[in-house]
Write an enzyme that holds these catalytic residues in place. Structure first.
Site, short mmCIF file in Angstrom:
data_model
loop_
_atom_site.label_atom_id
_atom_site.label_comp_id
_atom_site.label_asym_id
_atom_site.label_seq_id
_atom_site.Cartn_x
_atom_site.Cartn_y
_atom_site.Cartn_z
N LYS A 75 -37.66 -35.20 15.36
CA LYS A 75 -38.17 -34.75 14.39
C LYS A 75 -39.02 -35.60 13.55
O LYS A 75 -38.65 -36.59 13.46
CB LYS A 75 -37.09 -33.89 13.64
N GLY A 179 -36.02 -12.76 5.17
CA GLY A 179 -36.98 -13.53 5.79
C GLY A 179 -38.15 -12.75 6.34
O GLY A 179 -37.98 -12.40 7.59
N GLY A 181 -41.44 -13.58 7.12
CA GLY A 181 -42.49 -14.02 7.39
C GLY A 181 -43.32 -13.61 8.71
O GLY A 181 -42.70 -12.52 9.27
N VAL A 183 -42.44 -14.64 11.65
CA VAL A 183 -41.15 -14.53 12.75
C VAL A 183 -40.56 -13.30 12.49
O VAL A 183 -40.06 -12.46 13.16
CB VAL A 183 -40.33 -15.95 12.79
N GLY A 184 -40.13 -13.15 11.20
CA GLY A 184 -39.23 -12.24 10.56
C GLY A 184 -39.89 -10.72 10.95
O GLY A 184 -39.50 -9.64 11.29
#
Length: 352
Positions: A75, A179, A181, A183-184
Site C-alpha cells: 500500500k 455508499g 458512489g 461502486v455502490g
C-alpha cells in the site's frame, strides 16, 4: 490477520518536491510482487498514515492470496496534514515524489488508484515507473476499476445469498447499500436489474435525488444499519462494524466492497453470534485488482478477465462451505485459505 509487525519492507520519506510524508508499505512478496493502491488523504498525524498503510497492505496480502493471484500485498499513502492545501501543483508534486519511490523499488511494489486518487493520477506515476495500473485507456491502462469491483461484489453477493437463503437470486429481496458512489451505484444497478428492492444511503445528501430518480429507496446514513433488509452492502468507508454497532444490524447477510469493515478482527465473531453471515471485505472487493492485473500484467482479454472476476463467487462458496464444515467464521475460513497459500510459497529452511 496478525496484529504484530510482519512487513517485509516499509519506506517512509518526505517528498523532496511536495514536502509531504510518503509511505510505501510492503507486507509480503511471498507469492509475487506486492500490489496495492495509492491513498491520498488527510490524517491527524503522518503516523496515522503509516498505520493505515501497514494495516491496508496486510489486507492486500490476504486479498491477493484468497483470490488466487500470484502477487503479494502492499500500500502507498500520501499523508496530507489537516491544514494542507491540496492545490493542483501540490498534488502533482506529491505524485511525482511517490513515483520516484515506486521506481526505486524496481517492480517489487506496484500500485493503482485508491481513496483520493484516480486513473489520471496513475498517468503521473507512469512517468517514473510502468507499474501503475488503471490509467485511462488512452494511456495504456484499463481505467476506472469501479466497474469490475462491482461485478466481483455481485458475484460474492449471489454466492452468499445461495448459502443464506438457498437461492442465489436477489429478486424480491431488499438490499441496503451504504455508499452510493461509483461502486455502490454499479451494485445498485445490477441488483435492480434482477428485481431486487434497492435502498441506498450516502453521507452526501445531494446523491439522494439521483437515487430516487433511479427508482431506489433512500435511508439516512445513521439508520442504514438498522433498516429492514435481507442483505446489507457496505460500500463506503471502513470501520462500519464494532462491538457496539453489530447489535443494530438487521440484515442476515453482509457483502460489500468497503475496506477494513471491522474495527478489530474479533468483531467477526460478534457478527456470527448475532446470526449474520459476513463475507470478508478483502474477498468481496477483489474484482478491481483481479481485473486490472489480468489485463495489464497478464495480457488477458476483457472477456477472460471478467470471467476471473466472476470467479469470486466460487471463492465465496468455497469459503462458506469450509466455514460451515469446520465450525469457524467465514473470516477465519478465508484466513486459512490465504495462510495455506502463503505457507506453501514460503522458502523452506534446509537442515544441516
Amino acid at each position: 490477520m496478525s496484529q504484530s509487525f510482519a512487513h517485509e519492507e516499509v519506506v517512509v520519506r518526505r517528498g523532496s518536491r511536495s514536502g509531504l510524508p510518503l509511505v510505501v508499505a510492503v507486507h509480503s512478496r511471498a507469492l509475487g510482487p506486492a500490489v496495492g493502491g495509492c491513498r491520498l488523504r488527510r490524517y491527524d498525524t503522518w503516523q496515522d498514515g503509516l498505520a493505515d498503510a501497514l494495516r491496508l497492505s496486510e489486507a492486500m496480502t490476504y486479498k491477493a492470496a484468497v483470490a488466487g493471484l500470484d502477487f503479494g500485498g502492499g500500500k502507498a499513502v500520501i499523508a496530507l496534514g489537516k491544514d494542507t492545501e491540496l492545490t493542483a501543483d501540490v498534488r502533482e508534486a506529491a505524485l511525482e515524489d511517490l513515483g520516484q519511490v515506486i521506481a526505486s523499488l524496481e517492480g517489487s511494489y506496484r500500485t493503482g488508484p485508491d481513496i483520493g486518487t484516480g486513473p489520471d493520477d496513475m498517468v503521473v506515476l507512469k512517468r517514473f515507473s510502468p507499474y501503475a495500473y488503471c490509467a485511462p485507456e488512452e494511456h495504456g491502462g484499463t481505467g476506472d476499476s469501479g466497474g469490475p469491483t462491482a461485478v466481483g461484489v455481485l458475484a460474492a453477493l449471489h454466492a452468499g445469498a445461495r448459502h443464506v437463503f438457498g437461492d442465489s437470486s436477489c429478486a424480491g429481496r431488499t438490499v441496503v447499500i451504504s455508499g452510493f458512489g461509483s461502486v455502490g451505484g454499479g451494485i445498485a444497478e445490477g441488483l435492480a436489474a434482477e428485481g431486487a428492492r434497492v435502498v441506498v444511503s450516502d453521507v452526501d445528501p445531494s446523491r439522494r435525488e439521483a437515487a430516487l430518480a433511479n427508482g431506489y429507496g433512500w435511508v439516512e446514513p445513521d439508520q442504514a444499519l438498522s433498516a429492514p433488509a435481507d442483505i446489507f452492502v457496505p460500500a463506503a468507508v471502513g470501520g462500519v462494524f464494532s462491538e457496539e454497532t453489530v447489535p443494530r444490524l438487521a440484515a442476515p447477510l453482509v457483502v460489500g466492497p468497503a475496506n477494513n469493515q471491522l474495527t478489530v478482527n474479533s468483531v467477526a465473531d460478534a457478527l456470527a453470534a448475532h446470526g449474520v453471515v459476513w463475507i470478508p471485505d478483502y474477498v468481496a472487493s477483489a474484482g478491481g485488482i483481479v481485473y486490472a492485473l489480468s489485463r495489464e500484467s497478464e495480457s488477458h482479454s476483457h472477456e477472460a478477465a471478467r470471467k476471473r472476476v466472476e470467479g469470486i463467487g466460487d471463492t465465496v462458496s468455497h469459503i462458506l462451505d469450509l466455514a460451515r464444515s469446520t465450525g469457524v467464521t467465514p473470516h477465519r475460513a478465508a484466513q486459512q485459505i490465504a495462510e495455506a497459500r502463503l505457507a506453501s510459497a514460503a522458502p523452506q529452511v534446509q537442515g544441516p
